[in-house]
Design a protein around this motif. Sequence first.
Motif, PDB file in Angstrom:
ATOM      1  N   GLN A 326       0.846  -1.195   0.000  1.00 41.56           N
ATOM      2  CA  GLN A 326       0.000   0.000   0.000  1.00 41.56           C
ATOM      3  C   GLN A 326       0.880   1.243   0.000  1.00 41.56           C
ATOM      4  O   GLN A 326       2.015   1.216   0.462  1.00 41.56           O
ATOM      5  CB  GLN A 326      -0.876   0.011   1.261  1.00 41.56           C
ATOM      6  N   PHE A 327       0.325   2.345  -0.501  1.00 42.30           N
ATOM      7  CA  PHE A 327       0.997   3.622  -0.325  1.00 42.30           C
ATOM      8  C   PHE A 327       0.985   3.907   1.176  1.00 42.30           C
ATOM      9  O   PHE A 327       0.013   3.558   1.854  1.00 42.30           O
ATOM     10  CB  PHE A 327       0.266   4.726  -1.076  1.00 42.30           C
ATOM     11  N   PRO A 328       2.033   4.526   1.699  1.00 46.36           N
ATOM     12  CA  PRO A 328       2.065   4.778   3.146  1.00 46.36           C
ATOM     13  C   PRO A 328       0.843   5.588   3.555  1.00 46.36           C
ATOM     14  O   PRO A 328       0.367   6.432   2.801  1.00 46.36           O
ATOM     15  CB  PRO A 328       3.339   5.596   3.330  1.00 46.36           C
ATOM     16  N   PRO A 329       0.324   5.321   4.750  1.00 44.47           N
ATOM     17  CA  PRO A 329      -0.879   6.038   5.187  1.00 44.47           C
ATOM     18  C   PRO A 329      -0.641   7.535   5.289  1.00 44.47           C
ATOM     19  O   PRO A 329       0.480   7.993   5.484  1.00 44.47           O
ATOM     20  CB  PRO A 329      -1.176   5.438   6.561  1.00 44.47           C
ATOM     21  N   ILE A 330      -1.713   8.270   5.124  1.00 43.63           N
ATOM     22  CA  ILE A 330      -1.676   9.724   5.319  1.00 43.63           C
ATOM     23  C   ILE A 330      -1.927   9.954   6.800  1.00 43.63           C
ATOM     24  O   ILE A 330      -3.039   9.736   7.286  1.00 43.63           O
ATOM     25  CB  ILE A 330      -2.777  10.398   4.489  1.00 43.63           C
ATOM     26  N   LEU A 331      -0.883  10.335   7.506  1.00 49.71           N
ATOM     27  CA  LEU A 331      -1.033  10.464   8.951  1.00 49.71           C
ATOM     28  C   LEU A 331      -1.311  11.913   9.321  1.00 49.71           C
ATOM     29  O   LEU A 331      -0.719  12.832   8.768  1.00 49.71           O
ATOM     30  CB  LEU A 331       0.234   9.968   9.650  1.00 49.71           C
ATOM     31  N   GLU A 351      -5.635   8.600  13.630  1.00 47.01           N
ATOM     32  CA  GLU A 351      -6.304   9.649  12.873  1.00 47.01           C
ATOM     33  C   GLU A 351      -5.897   9.622  11.397  1.00 47.01           C
ATOM     34  O   GLU A 351      -6.192  10.530  10.668  1.00 47.01           O
ATOM     35  CB  GLU A 351      -5.990  11.012  13.487  1.00 47.01           C
ATOM     36  N   GLY A 352      -5.199   8.577  11.011  1.00 44.17           N
ATOM     37  CA  GLY A 352      -4.691   8.533   9.650  1.00 44.17           C
ATOM     38  C   GLY A 352      -5.713   8.041   8.634  1.00 44.17           C
ATOM     39  O   GLY A 352      -6.762   7.492   8.983  1.00 44.17           O
ATOM     40  N   TYR A 353      -5.385   8.263   7.384  1.00 44.83           N
ATOM     41  CA  TYR A 353      -6.213   7.789   6.282  1.00 44.83           C
ATOM     42  C   TYR A 353      -5.364   6.946   5.352  1.00 44.83           C
ATOM     43  O   TYR A 353      -4.137   7.078   5.319  1.00 44.83           O
ATOM     44  CB  TYR A 353      -6.802   8.964   5.498  1.00 44.83           C
ATOM     45  N   LEU A 354      -6.030   6.121   4.590  1.00 50.10           N
ATOM     46  CA  LEU A 354      -5.324   5.279   3.647  1.00 50.10           C
ATOM     47  C   LEU A 354      -5.921   5.496   2.267  1.00 50.10           C
ATOM     48  O   LEU A 354      -7.142   5.541   2.110  1.00 50.10           O
ATOM     49  CB  LEU A 354      -5.489   3.807   4.073  1.00 50.10           C
ATOM     50  N   LEU A 355      -5.027   5.640   1.270  1.00 44.17           N
ATOM     51  CA  LEU A 355      -5.494   5.601  -0.110  1.00 44.17           C
ATOM     52  C   LEU A 355      -6.045   4.204  -0.312  1.00 44.17           C
ATOM     53  O   LEU A 355      -5.364   3.231  -0.006  1.00 44.17           O
ATOM     54  CB  LEU A 355      -4.300   5.780  -1.041  1.00 44.17           C
ATOM     55  N   LYS A 356      -7.256   4.092  -0.808  1.00 45.77           N
ATOM     56  CA  LYS A 356      -7.863   2.773  -0.727  1.00 45.77           C
ATOM     57  C   LYS A 356      -7.203   1.764  -1.663  1.00 45.77           C
ATOM     58  O   LYS A 356      -7.059   2.011  -2.851  1.00 45.77           O
ATOM     59  CB  LYS A 356      -9.378   2.833  -0.941  1.00 45.77           C
ATOM     60  N   PRO A 357      -6.795   0.615  -1.102  1.00 45.23           N
ATOM     61  CA  PRO A 357      -6.264  -0.454  -1.937  1.00 45.23           C
ATOM     62  C   PRO A 357      -7.391  -1.306  -2.508  1.00 45.23           C
ATOM     63  O   PRO A 357      -7.194  -2.052  -3.456  1.00 45.23           O
ATOM     64  CB  PRO A 357      -5.408  -1.277  -0.976  1.00 45.23           C
ATOM     65  N   MET A 358      -8.562  -1.203  -1.906  1.00 43.82           N
ATOM     66  CA  MET A 358      -9.722  -1.968  -2.380  1.00 43.82           C
ATOM     67  C   MET A 358     -10.983  -1.196  -2.027  1.00 43.82           C
ATOM     68  O   MET A 358     -10.986  -0.388  -1.101  1.00 43.82           O
ATOM     69  CB  MET A 358      -9.772  -3.344  -1.727  1.00 43.82           C
ATOM     70  N   ASN A 359     -12.043  -1.490  -2.747  1.00 47.41           N
ATOM     71  CA  ASN A 359     -13.300  -0.775  -2.536  1.00 47.41           C
ATOM     72  C   ASN A 359     -14.206  -1.429  -1.494  1.00 47.41           C
ATOM     73  O   ASN A 359     -15.150  -0.797  -1.024  1.00 47.41           O
ATOM     74  CB  ASN A 359     -14.080  -0.704  -3.851  1.00 47.41           C
ATOM     75  N   CYS A 360     -13.932  -2.683  -1.148  1.00 50.09           N
ATOM     76  CA  CYS A 360     -14.914  -3.414  -0.350  1.00 50.09           C
ATOM     77  C   CYS A 360     -15.281  -2.750   0.975  1.00 50.09           C
ATOM     78  O   CYS A 360     -16.485  -2.688   1.304  1.00 50.09           O
ATOM     79  CB  CYS A 360     -14.542  -4.878  -0.176  1.00 50.09           C
TER      80      CYS A 360
END
Length: 673
Positions: A326-331, A351-360
Motif C-alpha cells: 500500500q501507499f504509506p498512510p496519510i497520517l 487519525e490517519g487515512y489510507l489511499l484505498k487499496p480496495m473498494n470493499c
Amino acid sequence: MLILQLPDGSSKQYEQPVTAEKVAMDISPRLAQAAMAAVVDGKKVDLTTPLPDGEHTFKLLTDRDADSLEILRHTTAHVMAQAVRRVFGKDVQYTIGPALTDDFQYGFYYDFDMPTPAKQEDLEKIEQEMQKIVAEKLPLARLELPVEAAKQKFGQLGQAYKVELIDDLVKDANVSSVSLYEQGDFVDLCRGPHLPNTGKVKAFKLMSVAGAYWRGSEQNKMLTRIYGVAYFDKKAMDEHIQRVEQAKLRDHRLLGKQLGLFLISDAVGPGLPLWLPRGTVIRHQLEGWIRSELTARGYQLVITPHIGRLAMYRTSGHYPYYKDSQFPPILMQDKESACCAEHANEPVLEEGYLLKPMNCPHHIQIYKANQHSYRDLPVRLAEFGTVYRMEQSGELNGLTRVRGFTQDDAHLFCTPDQLEDEVRGCCDLVKLVLGTLGLTDYRVRVGMRDPASDKYVGDPANWERAEQNLRNVVSHLGMNYSEEKGEAAFYGPKIDFVVRDCLGREWQLGTVQVDYNLPERFGLEYMGSDNQPHRPVMVHRAPFGSMERFIGILIEHFGGAFPLWLSPVQAAVLPVSDKFNEYAIKVQQAGKDAGLRVELDDAPDKIGAKIRRWTMQKVPYLFVVGQREQDEQTVSVRQRGAAEVGTFKLDAAIAAMNEEAASRGAKAAFAAT
RNA sequence: GCCAGCGUAGCUCAACGGUAGAGCACCGCUUUUGUAAAGCGGGGGUUGCGGGUUCAAAUCCCACCGCUGGCUCCA
C-alpha cells in the motif's frame, strides 16, 4: 527377447542387448540419422539406452516431431552450461536448466551461481563456445549412480546445488539412484532424455540474461539466468524471432503512444497512467456498456471516496495483511491530544487515512447503513472504483501492472443459500465480457488458500465452505479450470480469468471471489425469516478486472484496430482538395449529428498522404470526398484492412455505421463491392 | 525490491573523448491535389537528474530517477 510394436502396426523382434539407435539403423540409415530419441511404452528414452525385455510399443522421434523440440532444447541448455563453465571457469555452479516449450519468447534457460553475474555482452562469447561444443559432437552418456556416489561426484566438482537437489530427490521421492548425463568435460544431474550427441544441436540463440532466485524464493541467493531458444534448423528459428518481433508491434505500450491512447508521465509518477482523449473514448464505451448490463442485472451503482480511515482498513485486515503493498498512510498530526511537548510532532496513527487499496470496506459501509431483510437480498453494489497499490517498481508494466487503477468492482451481499447462484451469475457476466470482445483464449484459475501461509484472515471453516462453493460452481459451468494453492485473496478464494499478452505473459482480468470473512469482521447482518439476525456472505467481482489492464490487453488483442463501437475515431473525412472542405465539413457534421466520432482532415496535403495518415491511426472508415461526391451527396468509403468498398449516399453510410457500432462488432457496415 | 540492459529534439534513431545530427512531426511559402508520404525554407536539444575524472564528457566513473527483459511479489 524383445518385441517392438511400431506405429505402422508392424512389429520387430530382437535379441538383447538392443538400443533404440540400433533399431533405427535397422529400419533405415536415414532414419537413424534423423532420430533424436525414442518413445517406449509412451515414455521418452535416449537412443543409447538399452531397451528392456518383453513386448513394448516403440516409436522413434525425429527432428520433425514436436516432442523432439523439448529434448533438443534441454540438450542445448546442457551445452550452454558446459560453455559457461569453459568460459567462466570452474567457480561457476550450475543449478537447474529446463526446456520451455510453451513460452512465447524463450526455449530454455539455465540458472548459474557465478562469482560475478554474466552480462549481456558475454552471451556472444558463450555462443561461440557452444558452437565449438556442437562441432566436437560430444556423445551424451547416461549413467545411473547410487545416491551416495552421485553426491560424492558433484561434491568433488564443487557443485553444492546438485548435492542439494539429490538430497531433495531422496527426501521427496525416496530414490536410491539418480541419472547423470556426461558430455566431454561436463556432467549434469538430469532425468533426460537427451540427444545422442552435441552435434545434433543445430540452430540456437542466447537471448537475455536475468536474475532469478534459487528455488524461486527471495530469501535465497540470486542466480544468473540465461535464456535462449533452439530449433532443429535455422529457418524455424528465424521464423520464431520474426514472430516475436511481429508480436512486439502489438505491444500496448507502443500502440498507446502511436495512437495517442494513454501516457505514463514520470512527472505524475510511475504506474499512474493518464488517459488521453482517444483512450478515454475506449474506456467510456466499455464502462457505459457494462453499466447498462449491470442495471439490467439488478445492480445498484454507488460512488465512494478514494481514501478512508486507517482504522477501517485495520478492521478489514487490509492494513495489517497487505501493509507492504500500500501507499504509506496519510497520517494526521494531532497536537491537541499529544501527551507532552516532546511527542507533539509525532503523527497520531488512529487519525490517519489510507489511499484505498480496495473498494470493499466502503461498500460494506453502504450495506451497513441500513437494516436488511432476507427479502432484500442479494444487494449488489457496483462502482468503477479507483484504487492505489504500491506495486514493486520492477513489476510495473504499461497499463497491465500499475499503481493506480479503476476496478469495475461490485460487492454482492447475499444469504448462504443464494451464494452459488450469485457466483454463477458473475461468471456469466465475465464470460459475456470476454466473449463480446473476442477474448476467447483465456484460462480459468481457481485460487485457493495455502494452509501453510499466515497471510489469510478468518476461520479455516469459512475457507472450507467458500472453497467448496467455488468448486461447485466451476464444475457446473463447463469450463476447464485449474485449482491453485496460494492464489486466493486474503479474505477468500476466487475464480480468475487469465489471459496472455503479446509476449505470452499471463495477466488476470476478470475475477469472482467468495468471502465469509469480511462480513464477520464488520459484523454484517440481515434479518432472516425466523426473525433472527444472520450473517450474509459477500461476493467480490470485477468482470474487466481493472479498466487499465483490460484495455491494455484489448489494445494488444486488436493490435490497435478496434471494432467500430470502441474506435476513438470512427471515420475521417478526407477532401481531395480544399475546394471540397465545405462539403467535407457537412459530411463530418452529419456524422456527428448521428452520434458518430468523425474527424475532418483539411490539411494542405495530397489525398494519398491523408489516407496514409489515418490508415496508420487504424481508423475503421475513411470518407474520401471530391467533386463527384459533392455533386451526388455521397462519400467514397475506404475500409480499414481493405481498399475502397464503394461510393454510398451520405445518409446510408452513416446509418450503416451506426448499425455496425450498435452490434458491437457482430455486423459490418459495408459489404466490399 | 533483486539481476542485466537502456535513457540524445514531440516521435524513431545517429554521433560513442574533440563545435550535437538525420527522418518524421511542427511552423511558413509554393502546389489545388482522386485512394498509403508533393517541393522549398525555418524554428526546435544545458544529451533523464546530480556529482566526479579530463585541456576537453552525450561519450569514462559514482550515486539517484525512470524505462525494458526476467526473478520475487500481486488484495
